[in-house]
Design a protein around this motif. Sequence first.
Motif: not given
Length: 206
Positions: A54-58, A157-159
């Motif tokens: 995913a990008t938003f959030p990464p 995990g979320q960056v």
Amino acid sequence: MTNDVHFYDPAQGHGLSHDPFKAIVAPRVIGWISSRDAQGQVNLAPYSFFGAFATFPPIIGFCSEGFKDSISNIEATREFVWNLTSKSLVEQMNKSSAPVASDVDEFELAGLTKAPGVNVGVPHVAESPASLECKLLQVVRLHDLEGKPMNNWLALGQVVGVHIRREFLRDDGTFDTLKAHPVMRAGYLGDYAEIGPMFDLRRPKA
């Protein structure tokens, strides 16, 4: 099926000299994951199954075949870091894959420098062109079609922090992937791939 196509059902065997699955789904960015346990012992290990989701959030994730130290550490502290494996670091990455005891520091084993985290308490590889600090979202144990638990564990995990060495940023502020020279897994036991010539291809407009 025709003689031009080799088809097989994985449950029945591939009928080839070696299982081609990892060679077909290739190349794959290496999940070079640093983590630490609740007592502060640091671990660094590469994983063949890794990706961005995913990008938003990464959001990024890697999957471990077996409940290894990385998964145990991440469940305990809910943090980890992904480190980009460049061609110049491939030998160190390989050293960190050695099956050593959990109290062995793979950073020291591979001769790498620990750089402190900013938003996580896990160090990253200072020599890596880029590193992604992550907070754990979930660890998922995979199940097969019959619902049987597998010995495979997916950590997502979320960056929450991104480290980029400035030498890999172009004047226009973009990351120079070609200069970073990422190395990827590409199949069988010792198969790796390098990035080749890059090209530009834009999505069609509506």
